[in-house]
Design an enzyme around this catalytic site. Structure first.
Site, PDB file in Angstrom:
ATOM      1  N   CYS A 391       0.843  -1.196   0.000  1.00 14.98           N
ATOM      2  CA  CYS A 391       0.000   0.000   0.000  1.00 14.98           C
ATOM      3  C   CYS A 391       0.881   1.251   0.000  1.00 14.98           C
ATOM      4  O   CYS A 391       2.100   1.169   0.140  1.00 14.98           O
ATOM      5  CB  CYS A 391      -0.931   0.006   1.216  1.00 14.98           C
ATOM      6  SG  CYS A 391      -0.060   0.051   2.795  1.00 14.98           S
ATOM      7  N   GLY A 423      -6.397  -0.833   9.277  1.00 18.11           N
ATOM      8  CA  GLY A 423      -7.119  -1.628   8.283  1.00 18.11           C
ATOM      9  C   GLY A 423      -8.479  -1.073   7.950  1.00 18.11           C
ATOM     10  O   GLY A 423      -9.461  -1.807   7.887  1.00 18.11           O
ATOM     11  N   ASP A 460     -15.161  -0.456   3.899  1.00 17.54           N
ATOM     12  CA  ASP A 460     -14.471   0.564   4.690  1.00 17.54           C
ATOM     13  C   ASP A 460     -15.349   0.935   5.869  1.00 17.54           C
ATOM     14  O   ASP A 460     -16.509   1.313   5.682  1.00 17.54           O
ATOM     15  CB  ASP A 460     -14.207   1.807   3.811  1.00 17.54           C
ATOM     16  CG  ASP A 460     -13.170   2.745   4.411  1.00 17.54           C
ATOM     17  OD1 ASP A 460     -13.121   2.854   5.650  1.00 17.54           O
ATOM     18  OD2 ASP A 460     -12.421   3.370   3.635  1.00 17.54           O
ATOM     19  N   ARG A 462     -14.338   3.234   8.230  1.00 14.72           N
ATOM     20  CA  ARG A 462     -13.901   4.520   8.785  1.00 14.72           C
ATOM     21  C   ARG A 462     -15.000   5.572   8.660  1.00 14.72           C
ATOM     22  O   ARG A 462     -15.193   6.388   9.535  1.00 14.72           O
ATOM     23  CB  ARG A 462     -12.634   4.998   8.073  1.00 14.72           C
ATOM     24  CG  ARG A 462     -11.427   4.145   8.352  1.00 14.72           C
ATOM     25  CD  ARG A 462     -10.262   4.534   7.454  1.00 14.72           C
ATOM     26  NE  ARG A 462     -10.527   4.281   6.046  1.00 14.72           N
ATOM     27  CZ  ARG A 462      -9.678   4.545   5.067  1.00 14.72           C
ATOM     28  NH1 ARG A 462      -8.507   5.087   5.352  1.00 14.72           N
ATOM     29  NH2 ARG A 462      -9.988   4.265   3.824  1.00 14.72           N
TER      30      ARG A 462
END
Length: 549
Positions: A391, A423, A460, A462
Protein backbone atom coordinates in the site's frame (compact mmCIF):
# COMPACT_ATOMS: atom_id res chain seq x y z
CA UNK A 1 -68.16 23.23 41.72
CA UNK A 2 -67.54 21.26 44.98
CA UNK A 3 -64.05 20.97 46.51
CA UNK A 4 -62.04 17.76 46.85
CA UNK A 5 -63.56 14.95 48.86
CA UNK A 6 -62.04 15.04 52.39
CA UNK A 7 -61.94 11.25 52.56
CA UNK A 8 -60.08 10.99 49.24
CA UNK A 9 -57.65 13.70 50.32
CA UNK A 10 -56.91 11.88 53.55
CA UNK A 11 -56.26 8.61 51.71
CA UNK A 12 -53.93 10.33 49.26
CA UNK A 13 -52.08 12.00 52.14
CA UNK A 14 -51.57 8.62 53.84
CA UNK A 15 -50.31 7.09 50.58
CA UNK A 16 -47.88 9.98 50.09
CA UNK A 17 -46.64 9.59 53.66
CA UNK A 18 -46.09 5.86 53.12
CA UNK A 19 -44.13 6.52 49.90
CA UNK A 20 -41.95 9.07 51.66
CA UNK A 21 -41.38 6.65 54.52
CA UNK A 22 -40.40 3.87 52.11
CA UNK A 23 -37.97 6.18 50.37
CA UNK A 24 -36.35 7.11 53.67
CA UNK A 25 -36.16 3.43 54.60
CA UNK A 26 -34.50 2.75 51.26
CA UNK A 27 -31.91 5.48 51.87
CA UNK A 28 -31.19 4.19 55.37
CA UNK A 29 -30.90 0.62 54.07
CA UNK A 30 -28.51 1.81 51.40
CA UNK A 31 -26.34 3.52 53.98
CA UNK A 32 -26.17 0.30 55.99
CA UNK A 33 -25.24 -1.70 52.87
CA UNK A 34 -22.55 0.84 52.08
CA UNK A 35 -21.09 0.47 55.56
CA UNK A 36 -21.15 -3.33 55.24
CA UNK A 37 -19.37 -3.14 51.90
CA UNK A 38 -16.86 -0.72 53.36
CA UNK A 39 -16.03 -3.05 56.23
CA UNK A 40 -15.84 -6.06 53.90
CA UNK A 41 -13.55 -4.43 51.34
CA UNK A 42 -9.89 -3.47 51.69
CA UNK A 43 -9.10 -0.37 53.70
CA UNK A 44 -7.94 1.73 50.78
CA UNK A 45 -11.00 0.97 48.66
CA UNK A 46 -13.23 1.87 51.58
CA UNK A 47 -12.11 5.50 51.44
CA UNK A 48 -14.09 7.77 49.17
CA UNK A 49 -10.84 9.45 48.07
CA UNK A 50 -7.26 9.46 49.16
CA UNK A 51 -7.09 10.34 52.82
CA UNK A 52 -10.88 10.24 53.26
CA UNK A 53 -12.98 7.93 55.42
CA UNK A 54 -16.30 8.69 53.75
CA UNK A 55 -17.62 5.16 53.38
CA UNK A 56 -21.01 6.30 52.13
CA UNK A 57 -19.60 6.77 48.63
CA UNK A 58 -18.54 3.20 48.03
CA UNK A 59 -21.39 1.43 46.30
CA UNK A 60 -24.81 2.07 44.88
CA UNK A 61 -27.63 -0.18 45.90
CA UNK A 62 -31.36 0.10 46.35
CA UNK A 63 -33.38 1.53 43.55
CA UNK A 64 -36.17 4.01 43.26
CA UNK A 65 -37.18 2.12 40.13
CA UNK A 66 -39.91 -0.33 39.00
CA UNK A 67 -39.43 -3.95 39.94
CA UNK A 68 -37.33 -6.18 37.74
CA UNK A 69 -38.63 -9.41 36.14
CA UNK A 70 -37.54 -11.14 39.33
CA UNK A 71 -39.69 -8.70 41.34
CA UNK A 72 -36.64 -7.36 43.14
CA UNK A 73 -35.06 -3.92 42.87
CA UNK A 74 -31.67 -3.83 41.10
CA UNK A 75 -29.75 -3.64 44.37
CA UNK A 76 -31.25 -6.96 45.47
CA UNK A 77 -30.57 -8.94 42.30
CA UNK A 78 -27.14 -7.46 41.56
CA UNK A 79 -24.46 -10.12 41.17
CA UNK A 80 -22.29 -11.00 44.14
CA UNK A 81 -18.69 -12.11 43.96
CA UNK A 82 -17.63 -15.43 45.47
CA UNK A 83 -14.36 -16.11 47.28
CA UNK A 84 -12.48 -19.36 46.90
CA UNK A 85 -9.68 -20.88 48.94
CA UNK A 86 -8.26 -24.35 48.37
CA UNK A 87 -7.22 -24.91 51.99
CA UNK A 88 -8.12 -23.32 55.27
CA UNK A 89 -4.49 -22.78 56.19
CA UNK A 90 -3.33 -21.29 52.90
CA UNK A 91 -0.84 -18.48 53.50
CA UNK A 92 -2.23 -15.01 53.11
CA UNK A 93 -0.72 -12.91 50.33
CA UNK A 94 1.17 -9.83 51.36
CA UNK A 95 -1.54 -7.55 50.02
CA UNK A 96 -4.22 -9.26 52.15
CA UNK A 97 -2.11 -9.06 55.27
CA UNK A 98 -1.48 -5.39 54.63
CA UNK A 99 -5.21 -4.78 54.28
CA UNK A 100 -6.02 -6.68 57.47
CA UNK A 101 -3.54 -4.86 59.68
CA UNK A 102 -4.41 -1.50 58.11
CA UNK A 103 -1.02 -0.94 56.52
CA UNK A 104 -0.32 -0.16 52.90
CA UNK A 105 -2.48 -0.79 49.86
CA UNK A 106 -3.99 -4.16 49.03
CA UNK A 107 -3.17 -3.65 45.40
CA UNK A 108 0.54 -2.88 45.58
CA UNK A 109 3.44 -5.24 45.84
CA UNK A 110 6.14 -3.74 48.07
CA UNK A 111 9.85 -4.31 47.87
CA UNK A 112 12.03 -4.62 50.99
CA UNK A 113 12.96 -0.97 50.56
CA UNK A 114 9.32 0.01 50.88
CA UNK A 115 9.07 1.15 47.25
CA UNK A 116 6.47 -0.21 44.86
CA UNK A 117 7.98 -3.14 43.01
CA UNK A 118 7.18 -4.30 39.46
CA UNK A 119 5.30 -7.56 39.10
CA UNK A 120 7.87 -10.06 37.86
CA UNK A 121 7.23 -13.41 36.19
CA UNK A 122 8.40 -15.17 39.34
CA UNK A 123 5.98 -13.17 41.44
CA UNK A 124 3.18 -14.03 39.05
CA UNK A 125 3.99 -17.73 39.33
CA UNK A 126 4.05 -17.49 43.11
CA UNK A 127 0.71 -15.76 43.14
CA UNK A 128 -0.81 -18.44 40.95
CA UNK A 129 0.41 -21.12 43.32
CA UNK A 130 -1.50 -19.59 46.22
CA UNK A 131 -5.28 -19.77 46.07
CA UNK A 132 -6.60 -16.50 47.42
CA UNK A 133 -9.94 -14.94 48.16
CA UNK A 134 -8.53 -11.41 48.11
CA UNK A 135 -10.42 -8.89 45.99
CA UNK A 136 -9.82 -5.16 45.76
CA UNK A 137 -13.56 -4.57 45.46
CA UNK A 138 -16.64 -4.53 47.65
CA UNK A 139 -18.74 -7.69 47.69
CA UNK A 140 -21.61 -6.38 45.58
CA UNK A 141 -21.21 -5.95 41.83
CA UNK A 142 -22.99 -2.92 40.41
CA UNK A 143 -23.99 -4.06 36.94
CA UNK A 144 -25.82 -0.88 35.99
CA UNK A 145 -27.59 2.19 37.31
CA UNK A 146 -30.83 3.98 36.48
CA UNK A 147 -32.04 7.59 36.25
CA UNK A 148 -33.67 8.66 39.48
CA UNK A 149 -32.08 5.84 41.45
CA UNK A 150 -31.40 6.66 45.08
CA UNK A 151 -27.99 8.30 45.36
CA UNK A 152 -27.59 8.85 41.61
CA UNK A 153 -27.02 12.53 40.86
CA UNK A 154 -24.84 13.06 37.76
CA UNK A 155 -22.97 16.33 37.32
CA UNK A 156 -24.81 18.58 34.88
CA UNK A 157 -23.25 18.71 31.42
CA UNK A 158 -24.02 21.40 28.84
CA UNK A 159 -22.38 20.06 25.71
CA UNK A 160 -21.48 22.81 23.26
CA UNK A 161 -21.07 25.57 25.83
CA UNK A 162 -17.92 27.59 25.13
CA UNK A 163 -17.05 28.03 28.81
CA UNK A 164 -15.44 24.93 30.31
CA UNK A 165 -16.87 25.50 33.77
CA UNK A 166 -20.37 26.17 32.48
CA UNK A 167 -20.12 23.15 30.19
CA UNK A 168 -19.06 21.07 33.20
CA UNK A 169 -16.43 18.36 33.74
CA UNK A 170 -16.73 14.92 32.18
CA UNK A 171 -16.59 12.27 34.88
CA UNK A 172 -16.46 8.62 33.83
CA UNK A 173 -14.63 7.17 36.81
CA UNK A 174 -16.21 4.51 39.02
CA UNK A 175 -13.92 5.68 41.81
CA UNK A 176 -15.95 5.61 45.07
CA UNK A 177 -16.05 9.40 45.30
CA UNK A 178 -17.25 9.76 41.71
CA UNK A 179 -19.51 6.82 40.92
CA UNK A 180 -22.68 8.52 42.13
CA UNK A 181 -22.06 11.75 40.22
CA UNK A 182 -20.40 10.52 37.04
CA UNK A 183 -21.98 11.78 33.85
CA UNK A 184 -20.31 9.60 31.25
CA UNK A 185 -20.48 5.93 30.26
CA UNK A 186 -17.29 3.97 29.68
CA UNK A 187 -13.78 4.59 30.92
CA UNK A 188 -10.71 6.69 30.21
CA UNK A 189 -7.89 5.20 28.19
CA UNK A 190 -9.76 4.19 25.06
CA UNK A 191 -8.63 0.76 23.89
CA UNK A 192 -6.05 0.63 26.71
CA UNK A 193 -8.49 0.62 29.62
CA UNK A 194 -8.50 -3.19 29.69
CA UNK A 195 -4.79 -3.12 30.52
CA UNK A 196 -5.63 -0.77 33.38
CA UNK A 197 -8.10 -3.37 34.66
CA UNK A 198 -5.48 -6.09 34.30
CA UNK A 199 -3.05 -4.01 36.37
CA UNK A 200 -5.66 -3.80 39.12
CA UNK A 201 -6.51 -7.49 38.92
CA UNK A 202 -2.91 -8.65 39.43
CA UNK A 203 -2.27 -6.18 42.24
CA UNK A 204 0.05 -3.85 40.35
CA UNK A 205 -2.29 -0.87 40.65
CA UNK A 206 -4.73 0.17 43.40
CA UNK A 207 -8.31 0.39 42.09
CA UNK A 208 -8.58 3.79 43.75
CA UNK A 209 -5.48 5.27 42.13
CA UNK A 210 -5.97 8.78 40.83
CA UNK A 211 -3.40 10.49 38.61
CA UNK A 212 -1.20 13.21 40.05
CA UNK A 213 -1.73 16.00 37.50
CA UNK A 214 0.87 18.37 38.94
CA UNK A 215 2.96 19.93 36.12
CA UNK A 216 1.09 18.01 33.40
CA UNK A 217 -0.44 21.09 31.75
CA UNK A 218 0.20 21.77 28.04
CA UNK A 219 3.46 23.66 27.33
CA UNK A 220 1.64 25.90 24.83
CA UNK A 221 -1.64 27.80 24.94
CA UNK A 222 -4.21 25.90 22.98
CA UNK A 223 -7.58 27.49 22.26
CA UNK A 224 -10.34 28.06 22.96
CA UNK A 225 -11.66 28.43 19.42
CA UNK A 226 -15.15 29.46 18.29
CA UNK A 227 -15.93 25.90 17.15
CA UNK A 228 -15.70 24.71 20.74
CA UNK A 229 -18.92 26.59 21.48
CA UNK A 230 -20.78 24.87 18.62
CA UNK A 231 -22.21 21.57 19.84
CA UNK A 232 -22.57 20.30 16.27
CA UNK A 233 -18.95 20.89 15.19
CA UNK A 234 -17.27 18.67 17.81
CA UNK A 235 -19.12 15.54 18.97
CA UNK A 236 -16.40 12.87 19.16
CA UNK A 237 -13.89 14.48 21.54
CA UNK A 238 -13.92 16.79 24.54
CA UNK A 239 -12.59 20.17 23.34
CA UNK A 240 -11.66 21.03 26.94
CA UNK A 241 -9.98 17.68 27.54
CA UNK A 242 -6.53 19.28 27.89
CA UNK A 243 -7.70 22.03 30.26
CA UNK A 244 -8.86 19.85 33.16
CA UNK A 245 -5.98 20.88 35.42
CA UNK A 246 -6.87 24.57 35.03
CA UNK A 247 -10.61 24.64 34.40
CA UNK A 248 -11.60 22.20 37.15
CA UNK A 249 -8.88 22.79 39.73
CA UNK A 250 -11.51 23.37 42.43
CA UNK A 251 -13.19 20.03 41.72
CA UNK A 252 -10.05 17.90 41.39
CA UNK A 253 -9.43 17.30 45.11
CA UNK A 254 -12.87 15.70 45.46
CA UNK A 255 -13.89 14.49 42.00
CA UNK A 256 -11.94 12.19 39.69
CA UNK A 257 -11.83 14.44 36.61
CA UNK A 258 -9.21 13.28 34.12
CA UNK A 259 -7.72 14.78 30.96
CA UNK A 260 -8.73 13.16 27.69
CA UNK A 261 -6.20 15.24 25.75
CA UNK A 262 -2.50 15.72 26.44
CA UNK A 263 -0.27 18.18 24.58
CA UNK A 264 3.51 18.17 24.59
CA UNK A 265 6.59 19.17 22.57
CA UNK A 266 9.10 16.82 20.98
CA UNK A 267 11.74 16.28 18.31
CA UNK A 268 11.20 13.83 15.45
CA UNK A 269 13.81 11.90 13.48
CA UNK A 270 12.69 10.02 10.37
CA UNK A 271 15.11 8.46 7.83
CA UNK A 272 13.22 9.85 4.82
CA UNK A 273 13.31 13.37 6.27
CA UNK A 274 17.07 13.05 6.81
CA UNK A 275 17.34 12.02 3.16
CA UNK A 276 15.23 15.06 2.14
CA UNK A 277 17.72 17.31 3.96
CA UNK A 278 20.71 15.64 2.34
CA UNK A 279 19.15 15.98 -1.12
CA UNK A 280 18.29 19.63 -0.50
CA UNK A 281 14.49 19.32 -0.54
CA UNK A 282 14.44 20.54 3.08
CA UNK A 283 16.71 23.23 4.47
CA UNK A 284 18.17 23.31 7.98
CA UNK A 285 16.86 26.50 9.57
CA UNK A 286 17.51 25.79 13.26
CA UNK A 287 13.84 26.46 14.09
CA UNK A 288 11.82 23.76 12.37
CA UNK A 289 14.52 21.53 10.88
CA UNK A 290 17.23 21.56 13.51
CA UNK A 291 20.21 19.78 11.92
CA UNK A 292 21.59 17.75 9.05
CA UNK A 293 20.10 14.58 10.53
CA UNK A 294 16.63 15.94 9.72
CA UNK A 295 15.60 16.44 13.33
CA UNK A 296 12.27 18.30 13.42
CA UNK A 297 10.62 20.30 16.19
CA UNK A 298 6.98 19.34 16.67
CA UNK A 299 4.08 20.03 18.99
CA UNK A 300 1.79 17.04 19.38
CA UNK A 301 -1.55 16.34 20.98
CA UNK A 302 -2.91 12.92 21.93
CA UNK A 303 -6.70 12.73 21.97
CA UNK A 304 -8.92 10.05 23.50
CA UNK A 305 -12.39 9.60 21.99
CA UNK A 306 -15.26 11.18 23.94
CA UNK A 307 -18.59 10.78 22.16
CA UNK A 308 -21.59 13.03 22.67
CA UNK A 309 -24.12 10.41 21.65
CA UNK A 310 -26.89 12.70 20.35
CA UNK A 311 -24.36 14.49 18.16
CA UNK A 312 -22.74 11.28 16.91
CA UNK A 313 -26.16 9.84 16.05
CA UNK A 314 -27.10 13.01 14.18
CA UNK A 315 -23.80 12.98 12.29
CA UNK A 316 -24.59 9.50 10.95
CA UNK A 317 -28.28 10.17 10.47
CA UNK A 318 -29.56 7.53 12.90
CA UNK A 319 -31.68 7.62 16.05
CA UNK A 320 -29.71 7.88 19.27
CA UNK A 321 -31.53 4.84 20.67
CA UNK A 322 -30.48 2.79 17.64
CA UNK A 323 -26.86 3.87 18.05
CA UNK A 324 -26.91 2.98 21.75
CA UNK A 325 -28.43 -0.44 21.09
CA UNK A 326 -25.97 -1.22 18.28
CA UNK A 327 -22.96 -0.37 20.48
CA UNK A 328 -24.41 -2.37 23.37
CA UNK A 329 -25.03 -5.45 21.23
CA UNK A 330 -21.78 -5.37 19.25
CA UNK A 331 -19.65 -4.98 22.37
CA UNK A 332 -21.21 -8.07 23.92
CA UNK A 333 -23.30 -6.05 26.36
CA UNK A 334 -20.22 -4.43 27.90
CA UNK A 335 -22.00 -1.15 28.60
CA UNK A 336 -25.54 -1.77 29.95
CA UNK A 337 -25.88 1.90 30.88
CA UNK A 338 -26.15 2.66 27.18
CA UNK A 339 -29.61 1.13 27.59
CA UNK A 340 -30.50 1.91 31.21
CA UNK A 341 -29.14 5.46 31.42
CA UNK A 342 -30.58 7.53 28.54
CA UNK A 343 -29.86 10.58 30.70
CA UNK A 344 -26.10 10.03 30.29
CA UNK A 345 -25.27 11.51 26.91
CA UNK A 346 -21.48 11.03 26.87
CA UNK A 347 -19.76 7.74 26.05
CA UNK A 348 -16.03 7.02 26.14
CA UNK A 349 -15.68 4.16 23.62
CA UNK A 350 -12.93 1.52 23.83
CA UNK A 351 -11.46 2.44 20.45
CA UNK A 352 -8.18 3.85 19.23
CA UNK A 353 -7.21 7.45 19.84
CA UNK A 354 -5.69 10.03 17.49
CA UNK A 355 -2.60 12.20 17.54
CA UNK A 356 -2.16 15.61 15.94
CA UNK A 357 1.39 16.64 14.97
CA UNK A 358 1.94 20.36 14.38
CA UNK A 359 4.95 21.83 12.58
CA UNK A 360 5.54 25.55 13.04
CA UNK A 361 3.32 27.95 14.97
CA UNK A 362 0.44 26.37 16.92
CA UNK A 363 -1.37 29.71 16.98
CA UNK A 364 -1.18 30.10 13.20
CA UNK A 365 -2.99 26.79 12.57
CA UNK A 366 -6.27 28.61 13.14
CA UNK A 367 -5.23 31.81 11.35
CA UNK A 368 -6.93 31.90 7.94
CA UNK A 369 -4.34 34.41 6.72
CA UNK A 370 -1.53 31.89 7.17
CA UNK A 371 -0.76 28.99 4.84
CA UNK A 372 -1.81 25.59 6.20
CA UNK A 373 -0.92 22.12 4.95
CA UNK A 374 -2.84 19.14 6.36
CA UNK A 375 -2.72 15.39 5.98
CA UNK A 376 -5.30 13.23 7.74
CA UNK A 377 -3.80 9.74 7.96
CA UNK A 378 -5.36 6.48 9.12
CA UNK A 379 -3.07 3.99 10.81
CA UNK A 380 -1.40 1.23 8.79
CA UNK A 381 1.05 -0.59 11.01
CA UNK A 382 2.40 -2.79 8.22
CA UNK A 383 3.42 0.14 6.04
CA UNK A 384 3.81 3.06 8.46
CA UNK A 385 6.12 1.15 10.82
CA UNK A 386 7.42 -1.92 8.98
CA UNK A 387 7.57 -0.68 5.40
CA UNK A 388 5.21 -3.12 3.69
CA UNK A 389 4.95 -2.22 0.02
CA UNK A 390 1.42 -3.48 -0.64
CA UNK A 391 0.00 0.00 0.00
CA UNK A 392 0.98 3.67 -0.24
CA UNK A 393 0.43 4.52 3.42
CA UNK A 394 3.97 5.26 4.63
CA UNK A 395 5.11 7.06 1.44
CA UNK A 396 2.03 9.29 1.55
CA UNK A 397 2.51 9.95 5.27
CA UNK A 398 6.15 10.95 4.75
CA UNK A 399 5.14 13.14 1.80
CA UNK A 400 2.60 14.89 4.04
CA UNK A 401 5.19 15.45 6.77
CA UNK A 402 7.73 16.85 4.33
CA UNK A 403 5.22 19.26 2.78
CA UNK A 404 3.96 20.28 6.23
CA UNK A 405 7.52 21.13 7.30
CA UNK A 406 8.08 23.13 4.11
CA UNK A 407 4.90 25.10 4.81
CA UNK A 408 6.07 25.85 8.36
CA UNK A 409 9.40 27.07 6.98
CA UNK A 410 7.49 29.38 4.66
CA UNK A 411 5.83 30.99 7.67
CA UNK A 412 2.71 28.86 7.87
CA UNK A 413 1.93 25.63 9.70
CA UNK A 414 1.73 21.96 8.90
CA UNK A 415 -0.58 19.44 10.55
CA UNK A 416 -0.60 15.65 10.45
CA UNK A 417 -3.59 13.98 12.11
CA UNK A 418 -2.93 10.30 12.78
CA UNK A 419 -6.01 8.18 13.52
CA UNK A 420 -5.78 4.69 15.04
CA UNK A 421 -8.09 3.12 12.45
CA UNK A 422 -6.02 0.11 11.47
CA UNK A 423 -7.12 -1.63 8.28
CA UNK A 424 -9.82 0.94 7.45
CA UNK A 425 -11.09 0.48 11.02
CA UNK A 426 -11.65 -3.21 10.29
CA UNK A 427 -8.53 -4.34 12.14
CA UNK A 428 -5.27 -5.96 11.16
CA UNK A 429 -6.59 -9.53 11.31
CA UNK A 430 -9.28 -8.68 8.77
CA UNK A 431 -6.71 -6.87 6.64
CA UNK A 432 -4.39 -9.88 6.53
CA UNK A 433 -7.26 -12.21 5.68
CA UNK A 434 -8.06 -9.91 2.76
CA UNK A 435 -4.40 -9.95 1.71
CA UNK A 436 -4.52 -13.74 1.57
CA UNK A 437 -7.70 -13.71 -0.50
CA UNK A 438 -6.19 -11.14 -2.86
CA UNK A 439 -2.93 -12.98 -3.41
CA UNK A 440 -4.59 -16.37 -3.91
CA UNK A 441 -7.02 -14.76 -6.36
CA UNK A 442 -4.41 -13.15 -8.57
CA UNK A 443 -4.53 -9.74 -6.81
CA UNK A 444 -6.49 -7.93 -9.49
CA UNK A 445 -7.38 -4.24 -9.18
CA UNK A 446 -10.89 -5.01 -10.47
CA UNK A 447 -11.52 -7.16 -7.37
CA UNK A 448 -9.76 -4.97 -4.81
CA UNK A 449 -12.80 -3.74 -2.86
CA UNK A 450 -14.81 -6.92 -3.35
CA UNK A 451 -12.17 -8.98 -1.56
CA UNK A 452 -12.56 -6.74 1.50
CA UNK A 453 -16.35 -6.91 1.38
CA UNK A 454 -16.24 -10.70 1.12
CA UNK A 455 -14.37 -10.91 4.42
CA UNK A 456 -15.62 -7.88 6.38
CA UNK A 457 -19.05 -7.31 4.87
CA UNK A 458 -18.15 -3.68 4.20
CA UNK A 459 -15.27 -2.22 2.22
CA UNK A 460 -14.47 0.56 4.69
CA UNK A 461 -15.60 1.15 8.30
CA UNK A 462 -13.90 4.52 8.78
CA UNK A 463 -16.81 6.48 7.27
CA UNK A 464 -14.98 9.76 8.16
CA UNK A 465 -18.11 11.49 9.48
CA UNK A 466 -16.41 12.19 12.83
CA UNK A 467 -12.96 12.91 11.40
CA UNK A 468 -13.34 16.71 10.95
CA UNK A 469 -13.93 17.21 14.70
CA UNK A 470 -10.21 17.37 15.44
CA UNK A 471 -9.75 19.97 12.70
CA UNK A 472 -12.45 22.12 14.31
CA UNK A 473 -10.78 21.58 17.68
CA UNK A 474 -7.60 22.99 16.13
CA UNK A 475 -9.62 26.02 15.06
CA UNK A 476 -9.14 25.32 11.35
CA UNK A 477 -11.50 27.08 8.94
CA UNK A 478 -9.36 26.86 5.79
CA UNK A 479 -6.83 24.36 4.39
CA UNK A 480 -4.51 25.57 1.68
CA UNK A 481 -2.98 22.20 0.87
CA UNK A 482 -4.82 18.96 1.60
CA UNK A 483 -2.45 16.04 1.15
CA UNK A 484 -5.12 13.44 0.46
CA UNK A 485 -6.74 11.77 -2.51
CA UNK A 486 -9.62 10.34 -0.45
CA UNK A 487 -13.01 11.53 -1.62
CA UNK A 488 -14.52 10.43 1.73
CA UNK A 489 -12.12 12.62 3.71
CA UNK A 490 -12.50 15.58 1.36
CA UNK A 491 -16.30 15.41 1.39
CA UNK A 492 -16.37 15.17 5.20
CA UNK A 493 -14.01 18.13 5.65
CA UNK A 494 -15.77 20.39 3.16
CA UNK A 495 -19.18 19.25 4.38
CA UNK A 496 -18.27 20.36 7.90
CA UNK A 497 -17.66 23.93 6.71
CA UNK A 498 -13.88 23.95 6.17
CA UNK A 499 -12.63 25.40 2.88
CA UNK A 500 -10.05 23.36 0.94
CA UNK A 501 -8.09 25.33 -1.64
CA UNK A 502 -5.78 22.68 -3.15
CA UNK A 503 -5.54 18.89 -3.12
CA UNK A 504 -2.34 16.96 -3.73
CA UNK A 505 -2.07 13.33 -4.73
CA UNK A 506 0.90 11.15 -3.91
CA UNK A 507 3.67 11.64 -6.51
CA UNK A 508 3.94 8.63 -8.87
CA UNK A 509 7.60 8.06 -7.98
CA UNK A 510 6.58 7.37 -4.36
CA UNK A 511 4.11 4.61 -5.23
CA UNK A 512 5.55 1.10 -4.61
CA UNK A 513 4.92 -1.24 -7.58
CA UNK A 514 2.83 -3.72 -5.56
CA UNK A 515 0.56 -0.92 -4.34
CA UNK A 516 -0.69 0.00 -7.84
CA UNK A 517 -3.59 -2.39 -7.25
CA UNK A 518 -4.73 -0.34 -4.25
CA UNK A 519 -4.18 3.16 -5.60
CA UNK A 520 -5.63 2.51 -9.08
CA UNK A 521 -8.69 0.77 -7.63
CA UNK A 522 -9.24 3.76 -5.35
CA UNK A 523 -8.85 6.25 -8.21
CA UNK A 524 -11.41 4.29 -10.23
CA UNK A 525 -13.75 4.45 -7.21
CA UNK A 526 -13.56 8.24 -7.01
CA UNK A 527 -10.21 9.18 -5.42
CA UNK A 528 -8.77 12.50 -6.55
CA UNK A 529 -6.12 12.55 -9.26
CA UNK A 530 -4.76 14.88 -11.91
CA UNK A 531 -3.32 11.97 -13.82
CA UNK A 532 -4.88 9.78 -16.49
CA UNK A 533 -7.28 6.99 -15.60
CA UNK A 534 -6.07 3.45 -16.20
CA UNK A 535 -7.67 0.22 -17.37
CA UNK A 536 -8.07 -1.78 -14.15
CA UNK A 537 -8.00 -5.03 -16.10
CA UNK A 538 -4.33 -4.40 -16.77
CA UNK A 539 -3.38 -3.85 -13.11
CA UNK A 540 -2.26 -6.85 -11.09
CA UNK A 541 -0.12 -7.17 -7.99
CA UNK A 542 2.50 -9.72 -7.03
CA UNK A 543 1.30 -13.18 -6.26
CA UNK A 544 3.05 -15.36 -3.72
CA UNK A 545 5.01 -17.31 -6.29
CA UNK A 546 6.89 -14.09 -7.10
CA UNK A 547 8.05 -13.67 -3.50
CA UNK A 548 11.19 -15.39 -2.24
CA UNK A 549 10.44 -17.10 1.08
Amino acid sequence: MSGPDPHTTAVLDRILAEVQSLRLDNIHLQARLDRLDASAGPAEYASGRRGSTDTAAIAIGGADRPMSPTQLPPSEYSARTRTISTTSDSPKPQAVAAAEDGKGSPARATSPSGLSAPVTAAAMTKRKSVATSASPYASRVILTTYPGQVGINPINLNWGNGDARVRGPIVASRHPASIRIRNAIGAHGGSHNIYHALSVAIGALPPTHRPDLHNTEPPVKFGPHPQWADGTKIVSMDPFGHMVQEAFSKELPDIDVRPSIAITKAHMRIPEIEEAVKKGRLQVDGKIVLNEQGEIKVTKAAVEPVWFLPGVAARFGVEESVLRRAIFEDTGGMYPELITRPDLKVFMPPIGSLTAYIFGSVEDVSNPDKELTVRVHDECNGSDVFGSDICTCRPYLIYGIEEGVKTAQRGGSGVIVYFRKEGRALGEVTKYLVYNARKRGGDKATEYFQKTENVAGVKDARFQALMPDVLHWLGITKIDNLMSMSNMKYDAIVGSGITVKNRFEIPPELIPPDSRVEIDAKIAAGYFTNGPTVDLDTIQGRIWEDIAH
